[in-house]
Design a protein around this motif. Structure first.
Motif, PDB file in Angstrom:
ATOM      1  N   ILE A  39     100.413  37.773 -32.546  1.00  0.00           N
ATOM      2  CA  ILE A  39     101.513  38.633 -32.976  1.00  0.00           C
ATOM      3  C   ILE A  39     101.414  38.908 -34.473  1.00  0.00           C
ATOM      4  O   ILE A  39     101.686  40.030 -34.938  1.00  0.00           O
ATOM      5  N   SER A  40     100.984  37.909 -35.244  1.00  0.00           N
ATOM      6  CA  SER A  40     100.841  38.092 -36.690  1.00  0.00           C
ATOM      7  C   SER A  40      99.707  39.064 -36.988  1.00  0.00           C
ATOM      8  O   SER A  40      99.836  39.949 -37.845  1.00  0.00           O
ATOM      9  N   HIS A  45      98.107  44.296 -39.101  1.00  0.00           N
ATOM     10  CA  HIS A  45      97.282  45.494 -38.981  1.00  0.00           C
ATOM     11  C   HIS A  45      98.129  46.742 -38.734  1.00  0.00           C
ATOM     12  O   HIS A  45      97.786  47.833 -39.217  1.00  0.00           O
ATOM     13  N   TRP A  46      99.198  46.606 -38.030  1.00  0.00           N
ATOM     14  CA  TRP A  46     100.113  47.723 -37.791  1.00  0.00           C
ATOM     15  C   TRP A  46     100.732  48.190 -39.102  1.00  0.00           C
ATOM     16  O   TRP A  46     100.787  49.395 -39.391  1.00  0.00           O
ATOM     17  N   VAL A  47     101.183  47.227 -39.906  1.00  0.00           N
ATOM     18  CA  VAL A  47     101.758  47.566 -41.214  1.00  0.00           C
ATOM     19  C   VAL A  47     100.698  48.225 -42.101  1.00  0.00           C
ATOM     20  O   VAL A  47     100.964  49.236 -42.764  1.00  0.00           O
ATOM     21  N   MET A  48      99.495  47.661 -42.105  1.00  0.00           N
ATOM     22  CA  MET A  48      98.419  48.207 -42.943  1.00  0.00           C
ATOM     23  C   MET A  48      98.097  49.639 -42.552  1.00  0.00           C
ATOM     24  O   MET A  48      97.988  50.531 -43.399  1.00  0.00           O
ATOM     25  N   GLU A  53      98.132  55.425 -43.737  1.00  0.00           N
ATOM     26  CA  GLU A  53      98.365  56.798 -43.273  1.00  0.00           C
ATOM     27  C   GLU A  53      99.370  57.518 -44.164  1.00  0.00           C
ATOM     28  O   GLU A  53      99.173  58.682 -44.534  1.00  0.00           O
ATOM     29  N   THR A  54     100.435  56.818 -44.531  1.00  0.00           N
ATOM     30  CA  THR A  54     101.475  57.446 -45.352  1.00  0.00           C
ATOM     31  C   THR A  54     100.994  57.680 -46.776  1.00  0.00           C
ATOM     32  O   THR A  54     101.112  58.781 -47.323  1.00  0.00           O
ATOM     33  N   ARG A  55     100.421  56.654 -47.385  1.00  0.00           N
ATOM     34  CA  ARG A  55     100.050  56.750 -48.799  1.00  0.00           C
ATOM     35  C   ARG A  55      98.842  57.647 -49.029  1.00  0.00           C
ATOM     36  O   ARG A  55      98.747  58.310 -50.070  1.00  0.00           O
ATOM     37  N   SER A  56      97.924  57.677 -48.080  1.00  0.00           N
ATOM     38  CA  SER A  56      96.788  58.583 -48.240  1.00  0.00           C
ATOM     39  C   SER A  56      97.232  60.033 -48.124  1.00  0.00           C
ATOM     40  O   SER A  56      96.699  60.919 -48.806  1.00  0.00           O
TER      41      SER A  56
END
Length: 349
Positions: A39-40, A45-48, A53-56
């Motif tokens: 789960i961790s 990886h989901w957060v990353m 995607e957002t910052r790029s």
């Protein structure tokens, strides 16, 4: 039980104290050998991925890839990245694969990311992993070249990788002439790559100073900074002397461009722009630029320009940024081609 503001605050304080107590106790296992809970691993990886995607989308340039400099990108990848990620025909080091998380196999994962996303990852790195930020923060040109190289990895053959690296993959970490020749060529002519300068015929003291500046970080380049990091003073002297002794830079038949000739030979007094020839001539302690690659000269001038903020030359030892900013933008390529002896469009007298 009635929940009041006082009880809610006390509950939060108790939870915070309990968390600090657990952290202080050393019960949390931070060993890489233990790995992550499933789960961790998923959550991180989901957060990353969401962050990239957002910052790029907000911060990466649209021209995020530049395939014109694959030789320098390949050499840097072989020296700095392949030990973690592997490469075509090269397995990653088991030492770095024992990290948590292990570095991904880019031959498999690169297609999952767009060019702008790869640019952001290469430029900024990723926290809580072994992926560092690009150490030369202002060298987006190097990042673009690396994006283009990583994009090709999934379809690159071991033979093509060997060709691009010039054999440096076998010599990674070596301070030998051969490891430098992987990018610069055994003849000092840069293996035809537009971003790698001619070294043959350059002054040995200029090459020596450049290596010292790359090593100290005074001159920014992730590629050359890594290459120079472990060089001793004797290594620098030997390499500089050997490359400088090769045939190479020399005055060439100048292109017939009157405006470029004006800047090179006489400058632009109205703009307080001195002539290139007032410094870059035999007998003066400045680099030889006559006969240098036009693509390299133009790129260096643009790097030196930086932003458009005017800096008084009297307030800084770095005079070239001031001079470069005074060259009209539309003349940079023409001046570079004039110095290289290349033809420049329509000629004028």
């Amino acid at each position: 039980m009635l929940i009041t503001w006082k009880r809610a605050i006390l509950g939060l304080l108790a939870a915070a104290f309990l968390g600090l107590a657990v952290a202080w106790s050393g019960l949390i296992n931070v060993s890489a050998s233990s790995g992550h809970w499933a789960i961790s691993d998923w959550f991180l990886h989901w957060v990353m991925r969401n962050s990239v995607e957002t910052r790029s989308a907000l911060g990466s340039p649209r021209d995020a890839s530049d395939p014109s400099g694959l030789v320098s990108a390949a050499g840097h990848f072989a020296a700095s990245c392949a030990s973690c990620h592997g490469a075509p025909g090269v397995k990653p080091s088991p030492v770095f694969q024992a990290a948590t998380p292990p570095a991904p196999n880019l031959m498999e994962t690169a297609p999952e990311w767009s060019d702008r996303q790869l640019f952001w990852i290469l430029d900024h790195g990723v926290k809580f992993t072994g992926m560092p930020a690009w150490p030369a923060r202002e060298r987006h040109d190097e990042v673009r070249r690396m994006v283009a190289f990583v994009r090709l990895l999934p379809t690159m053959t071991p033979r093509r990788y060997e060709e691009l690296t010039g054999g440096v993959a076998r010599l990674a970490g070596s301070n030998t002439f051969e490891s430098c020749a992987g990018c610069h060529g055994s003849d000092g002519r840069g293996r035809g790559a537009p971003d790698i300068p001619y070294l043959g015929g350059q002054k040995a003291e200029v090459l020596m100073a450049a290596l010292r500046d790359y090593q100290s970080g005074t001159r920014q380049s992730a590629v050359m900074g890594h290459a120079a990091a472990r060089l001793s003073a004797d290594d620098m002297r030997d390499l500089s002397t050997r490359f400088a002794a090769m045939p190479g830079l020399k005055a060439t038949a100048a292109a017939n461009d009157a405006q470029a000739r004006q800047i090179v030979e006489m400058g632009l007094p109205a703009k307080q722009l001195p002539a290139c020839a007032s410094c870059h001539v035999p007998g003066k302690p400045y680099p030889v630029i006559a006969g240098q690659k036009a693509s390299y000269i133009a790129a260096r001038l643009r790097q030196m320009r930086g932003d458009d903020k005017e800096i008084d030359a009297r307030q800084t030892q770095a005079t070239m940024p001031v001079i470069a900013r005074r060259i009209p933008r539309d003349m940079i390529d023409r001046v570079a081609r004039y110095l290289a002896g290349e033809a420049v469009g329509p000629t004028r007298d």
